[in-house]
Design a protein around this motif. Structure first.
Motif, short mmCIF file in Angstrom:
data_model
loop_
_atom_site.label_atom_id
_atom_site.label_comp_id
_atom_site.label_asym_id
_atom_site.label_seq_id
_atom_site.Cartn_x
_atom_site.Cartn_y
_atom_site.Cartn_z
N LYS A 82 -2.67 -13.53 7.24
CA LYS A 82 -3.06 -12.40 7.96
C LYS A 82 -2.16 -12.23 9.25
O LYS A 82 -1.97 -10.98 9.72
N PHE A 83 -1.87 -13.23 9.88
CA PHE A 83 -1.03 -13.05 11.22
C PHE A 83 0.21 -12.38 10.98
O PHE A 83 0.55 -11.47 11.60
N TRP A 84 0.78 -12.95 9.60
CA TRP A 84 2.20 -12.36 9.44
C TRP A 84 1.86 -10.91 8.65
O TRP A 84 3.00 -10.12 8.75
N SER A 85 0.90 -10.55 8.11
CA SER A 85 0.75 -9.19 7.66
C SER A 85 0.44 -8.24 8.82
O SER A 85 0.92 -7.16 8.64
N THR A 86 -0.26 -9.12 9.99
CA THR A 86 -0.35 -7.96 11.10
C THR A 86 0.79 -7.66 11.93
O THR A 86 0.98 -6.73 12.46
N LEU A 87 1.53 -8.58 12.44
CA LEU A 87 2.52 -8.84 13.47
C LEU A 87 3.39 -7.52 13.36
O LEU A 87 3.81 -6.76 14.06
N PRO A 88 4.04 -7.70 11.92
CA PRO A 88 5.25 -6.72 11.82
C PRO A 88 4.67 -5.08 11.91
O PRO A 88 5.32 -4.37 12.59
N LEU A 89 3.33 -5.03 11.23
CA LEU A 89 2.82 -3.52 11.43
C LEU A 89 2.42 -3.15 12.94
O LEU A 89 2.60 -2.01 13.63
N LEU A 90 1.81 -4.09 13.88
CA LEU A 90 1.50 -3.90 15.04
C LEU A 90 2.99 -3.64 15.97
O LEU A 90 2.74 -2.97 16.91
N PRO A 94 2.44 0.60 14.57
CA PRO A 94 0.94 0.50 14.96
C PRO A 94 0.09 1.48 14.48
O PRO A 94 -1.33 1.26 14.35
N GLY A 95 0.53 2.69 14.60
CA GLY A 95 -0.54 3.83 14.09
C GLY A 95 -0.97 3.44 12.48
O GLY A 95 -2.22 3.65 12.25
N GLN A 96 -0.16 3.08 11.84
CA GLN A 96 -0.61 2.62 10.47
C GLN A 96 -1.46 1.45 10.29
O GLN A 96 -2.33 1.44 9.62
N LEU A 97 -1.09 0.38 11.24
CA LEU A 97 -2.12 -0.59 11.34
C LEU A 97 -3.44 -0.29 11.65
O LEU A 97 -4.72 -0.58 11.14
N THR A 98 -3.59 0.56 12.68
CA THR A 98 -4.82 1.06 13.33
C THR A 98 -5.75 1.60 12.30
O THR A 98 -6.57 1.62 12.28
N VAL A 295 -7.40 1.27 21.40
CA VAL A 295 -6.96 0.78 22.71
C VAL A 295 -6.74 -0.75 22.57
O VAL A 295 -5.78 -1.55 23.20
N THR A 296 -7.68 -1.74 21.72
CA THR A 296 -7.31 -3.19 21.31
C THR A 296 -6.22 -3.50 21.28
O THR A 296 -5.33 -4.41 21.47
N TYR A 297 -5.69 -2.92 19.98
CA TYR A 297 -4.45 -3.18 19.38
C TYR A 297 -3.30 -2.74 20.18
O TYR A 297 -2.15 -3.59 20.27
N SER A 298 -3.28 -1.67 20.83
CA SER A 298 -2.33 -1.13 21.86
C SER A 298 -2.30 -2.19 22.97
O SER A 298 -1.01 -2.75 23.35
N LEU A 299 -3.22 -2.66 23.70
CA LEU A 299 -3.14 -3.72 24.69
C LEU A 299 -2.49 -5.00 24.13
O LEU A 299 -2.26 -5.81 24.85
N SER A 300 -2.83 -5.50 22.97
CA SER A 300 -2.33 -6.57 22.27
C SER A 300 -0.83 -6.42 22.13
O SER A 300 -0.14 -7.31 22.49
N TYR A 335 3.24 6.45 21.61
CA TYR A 335 3.43 7.88 20.89
C TYR A 335 3.36 7.50 19.20
O TYR A 335 2.44 8.19 18.51
N LYS A 336 3.83 6.51 18.83
CA LYS A 336 3.95 6.05 17.27
C LYS A 336 2.38 5.89 16.88
O LYS A 336 1.95 6.09 15.93
N GLN A 337 1.62 4.99 17.79
CA GLN A 337 0.38 4.67 17.25
C GLN A 337 -0.34 6.07 17.50
O GLN A 337 -1.68 6.11 16.51
N LEU A 338 -0.26 6.56 18.27
CA LEU A 338 -1.25 8.04 18.57
C LEU A 338 -0.94 8.87 17.20
O LEU A 338 -1.85 9.38 16.65
#
Length: 377
Positions: A82-90, A94-98, A295-300, A335-338
């Protein structure tokens, strides 16, 4: 060495905190293949897949030193799929992950709060290890330095007063000029009186004496027998509580500010959500939950960015790379996450980026005010 040990401890603490809120989604559901049924070594239930359907223990029990090392990394840092699936997207999408997490894809990603806790604690741990901490020793002036500073200021005040007296002796002064000089004369005489009384102050009892004595000023706070009696805001709880503590022991208060910074870092989330809601208030399909995940993913991500920048600062002549990262990466990432979290056009994402950029400073200001209040108690 002590800073490094404390930093590692902080990182482990954050990892464990993230581990505590992260569920092992899907751990018991998967089947890695067809197995002959056997009895679970833990609870005795019949096991026909990778994990026991009753207690969740793995079918195959490893008995080796390598297995202990794997359990340590997995249990403390939670470096699993899960960590290695999350980190590249984050980092890059980031928008796709969120959006995927909001839409229900949970089992394959580390939850926002678990990621936030791990990255924030890791950030403060790295800061500790590289020496990016607030100073704890803000020693004051020595008695000799303090006395010399007062003498120098007294000489400046005396010279300024003599000059004003000479100007007032002129017979051709305009009424407005004479009134200005007389007011200045009164101010300087008041300063002389204060300097004469400054013998009751010592550098050990008055932190304000650490300030540089500027020309034609008297920044030393006079203390009376009952201790601190400044009336800066007019609110007793602030003047004799918060301000007094900051003046009496600034080193301790800065340390408490730093300590509370990571203990109460979660406050950034509820402080930020209302501002994100403001820029989507007329879009009813987006709820507070969506903004919380955003917000939480962005702060991470920002915590990871600060970790990276602090490591670049350690390398001689690489500080400019850290500066570039901190200036250009955050707006691009937001910008990308928004845009992809909320399915926005370029124009909509850009104007909201500017709004969020302004709101960030408001949130930071509110956060630091909260830390100052928390540190006073």
């Amino acid at each position: 060495m002590n800073e490094i040990a404390e930093g590692i401890g902080g990182a482990i603490e954050g990892a464990l905190a993230g581990r505590a809120v992260e569920r092992d989604n899907g751990k018991n559901a998967g089947d890695a293949g067809h197995f002959e049924p056997q009895e679970c070594a833990n609870c005795g239930a019949t096991v026909a897949s990778t994990y026991c359907p009753e207690c969740g223990q793995k079918r195959h029990v490893h008995r080796s030193l390598a297995a202990i090392g794997h359990d340590l990394l997995h249990g403390v840092l939670h470096l699993d799929g899960k960590f290695w699936s999350t980190l590249p997207l984050l980092l890059f999408k980031p928008g796709q992950l969120t959006r995927r997490y909001i839409d229900g894809e949970r089992a394959k990603f580390v939850s926002p709060m678990a990621m936030f806790l791990f990255t924030v604690f890791a950030m403060f741990a790295v800061f500790q290890m590289v020496g990016l901490t607030v100073p704890s020793d803000l020693g004051g002036l020595s008695p000799a330095q303090f006395e010399q500073a007062v003498d120098d200021q007294a000489e400046r005040v005396d010279a300024a007063l003599e000059e004003v007296d000479r100007e007032l002796e002129g017979a051709d002064l305009a009424p407005e000029e004479r009134a200005r000089l007389e007011e200045r004369q009164t101010e300087l005489r008041d300063q002389q009186t204060g300097l004469a009384a400054v013998g009751t102050i010592t550098p050990e009892t008055d932190a304000a004496a650490n300030e540089e004595l500027e020309e034609d000023s008297f920044p030393i706070a006079i203390r009376e027998n009952d201790g601190f009696n400044a009336n800066i805001t007019g609110v007793e709880a602030i003047d004799k509580g918060i301000i007094k503590k900051w003046k009496d022991n600034p080193g301790l208060m800065l340390y408490k500010l730093q300590a509370n910074g990571y203990k109460f870092s979660w406050l950034l989330i509820p402080l930020s959500i209302p501002f994100v809601w403001l820029i989507f208030a007329w879009k009813r399909r987006f709820k507070a939950y969506d903004h919380a995940i955003f917000v939480t993913y962005s702060l991470s991500f920002m915590s990871l960015l600060f970790i990276t920048a602090s490591l670049f600062v350690l390398v001689p002549s690489w500080g400019w790379i850290a500066a570039l990262l901190l200036v250009f990466v955050p707006p691009i990432h937001v910008y990308k996450q928004l845009r992809y979290t909320y399915d926005l056009s370029r124009f909509s994402a850009i104007w909201r980026l500017f709004a969020v950029s302004a709101f960030i400073w408001i949130v930071i200001g509110l956060f630091f005010q909260a830390l100052i209040l928390l540190g006073a108690f």
